[in-house]
Design an enzyme around this catalytic site. Structure first.
Site: not given
Length: 184
Positions: A13-14
Site C-alpha cells: 500500500g502507500c
C-alpha cells in the site's frame, strides 16, 4: 553497510506508512540498515509518482495488467533480523486479503507484493505466505510473489515522508495486527 547485507523489496500500500513502520520496528541497530521508497513492478523507465498513480505504467502478466507498485526497498543485516522476520512483520502491518487496495487507497499501485531477490527469498516468501493464509487470515491472500525487477527511487519528498511530516497521511490499514507465532 555490513558485508552480509541483503535486500528485501515489499509493497503493502502507500509507501509512506510502510517505510515508517519498518524504520520504527527494525531501525536503530535492530537490523534495517537503510530503507527507501520507490516503484517496482511496471514497465515505464523512471516513473514519477503522478504517472504511477495514473495506472499507466503497467504491463500484461499472467496475473493481469499492473502498474508500478509503491514499494519499500530495505537493506538489512541478516545477523540481526531475518528475511522471515521481515516478511512476518509485512503480513502483520497491512491487509494482504484485499486486491489492489489498502483501506481507502485503491489502485494497482497499492497492491500487496513481495519482490524476491533470488531463489531462497522466493522459497521463504511462498512458505510464509502459505502459513499466514492458513494460520492467521484464514482466507485467500492476494499478495503476489514475483522476482524483483527494475527499482526506481521515488522522488526525494517521499523519502522519510512521515518523519518530515509527522501529521501527514498514513493509511488506516497500516497498523500492527496481533497474531500467535507461526508454526515452524
Amino acid at each position: 553497510m555490513a558485508d552480509n547485507a541483503q535486500k528485501a523489496t515489499l509493497a503493502a500500500g502507500c509507501f509512506w506508512g510502510v517505510e515508517h513502520l519498518y524504520r520504527k520496528h527494525f531501525g536503530n541497530g535492530k537490523g534495517v540498515l537503510d530503507a527507501k521508497v520507490g516503484y517496482s513492478g511496471g514497465k515505464t523507465d523512471s516513473p514519477t509518482y503522478r504517472v504511477v498513480c495514473s495506472g499507466t505504467t503497467g504491463h500484461m502478466s499472467p496475473l493481469g495488467k499492473y502498474s508500478d507498485a509503491e514499494a519499500l526497498q530495505i537493506t538489512f543485516d541478516p545477523s540481526k533480523v531475518t528475511y522471515r522476520q521481515l516478511l512476518e512483520f509485512f503480513y502483520r502491518m497491512h491487509d494482504p486479503t484485499t486486491a489492489n487496495r489498502q483501506g481507502p487507497d485503491v489502485g494497482t499501485q497499492y497492491r500487496s507484493v513481495i519482490f524476491t531477490h533470488g531463489d531462497e527469498q522466493e522459497k521463504t516468501a511462498k512458505e510464509i505466505t502459505e502459513k499466514v493464509e492458513k494460520e492467521w487470515y484464514k482466507k485467500p491472500i492476494t499478495t503476489q510473489i514475483v522476482p524483483a525487477g527494475q527499482w526506481w527511487d521515488a522522488e526525494d519528498y517521499h523519502q522519510l515522508y512521515l518523519e518530515k511530516n509527522p501529521s501527514g497521511y498514513e493509511c488506516p490499514s497500516h497498523f500492527i495486527r496481533e497474531f500467535p507465532p507461526l508454526s515452524e
